[in-house]
Design an enzyme around this catalytic site. Sequence first.
Site, short mmCIF file in Angstrom:
data_model
loop_
_atom_site.label_atom_id
_atom_site.label_comp_id
_atom_site.label_asym_id
_atom_site.label_seq_id
_atom_site.Cartn_x
_atom_site.Cartn_y
_atom_site.Cartn_z
N GLU A 45 42.81 18.05 0.80
CA GLU A 45 43.04 16.94 1.73
C GLU A 45 43.03 15.60 0.99
OE1 GLU A 45 41.13 15.34 5.96
OE2 GLU A 45 39.90 16.55 4.60
N LYS A 125 46.94 15.80 10.90
CA LYS A 125 45.61 16.22 11.35
C LYS A 125 45.35 15.77 12.78
CE LYS A 125 40.80 15.99 9.65
NZ LYS A 125 39.95 15.39 8.59
N CYS A 160 40.66 20.39 7.47
CA CYS A 160 39.24 20.06 7.42
C CYS A 160 38.53 20.13 8.78
CB CYS A 160 39.09 18.68 6.77
SG CYS A 160 37.44 18.38 6.06
#
Length: 271
Positions: A45, A125, A160
């Site tokens: 990331e 995300k 994540c």
Amino acid sequence: MPVSATIALAQIDVEAGAVEANRRRATDAIARAADRGADLVALPEIFNVGFFAFDLYHRLAESLGGETLSRIADAAAEHDVAVLAGSIVEDLAATTGVETPAEEGLANTSVFFDRDGERRAVYRKRHLFGYDSAEADLLVPGERTATAEFEDFTVGMTTCYDLRFPEQYRELVDAGATLVLVPSAWPYPRVEHWQTLSRARAIENQCYVATINGSGEFDDATLLGRSTAYDPWGTPLSSCDDEPTIVTAELDPDRVASVREEFPALRDRRV
């Protein structure tokens, strides 16, 4: 007949704000992984800027056509490997030709490139981390589920903090995902969360889950590494510690179907 694929999880050292050095580490890792027979390479990331370098996000954000992703696309084509460009800080106003969740602002954006360097999927995300973090204040959340076809796999993408939201993984399973890639910047001390959540997502969705974390220290955080590939039973196939390395695993697309047939929990859902 379905063909197995070798995946390489590039746990590179990520240095805050050192974009050019981080790009070189990423492209070097792609080359090394290809030399080891990888078919698919995944990066962490915000591998170019560093997740915890929040004060640099606006200055170092790029479009999807910017230098970082262009270099990754070129590396994919040069080495004949697919690449998940973990994520970058995307300048939404500068991106053209691709639908965006807002006309301006920043996003935490991953891009899947095929072996020819062509962009096959974009994922922004969806769940932005707010706990003791500036991410939720700085970024625009994504809105879409993203998958890409590669070899005999349907590859899903999350990032994540998304690991804590199992409903998103159900969406990916319903979209046909057999492998989910999870680029991350997961810090100490939450080692148990990192390993347990990743394994649970593999078990409950009966698919491969591969987590790609970074390595390195920031002013107020240290990345815990431990990039891992899990099979559809949740069994770790390969993993590492917190040092920079490349983790490889061979994935068999038939394995997903056989596990789902042997233990048909997904068919028993009542929602």
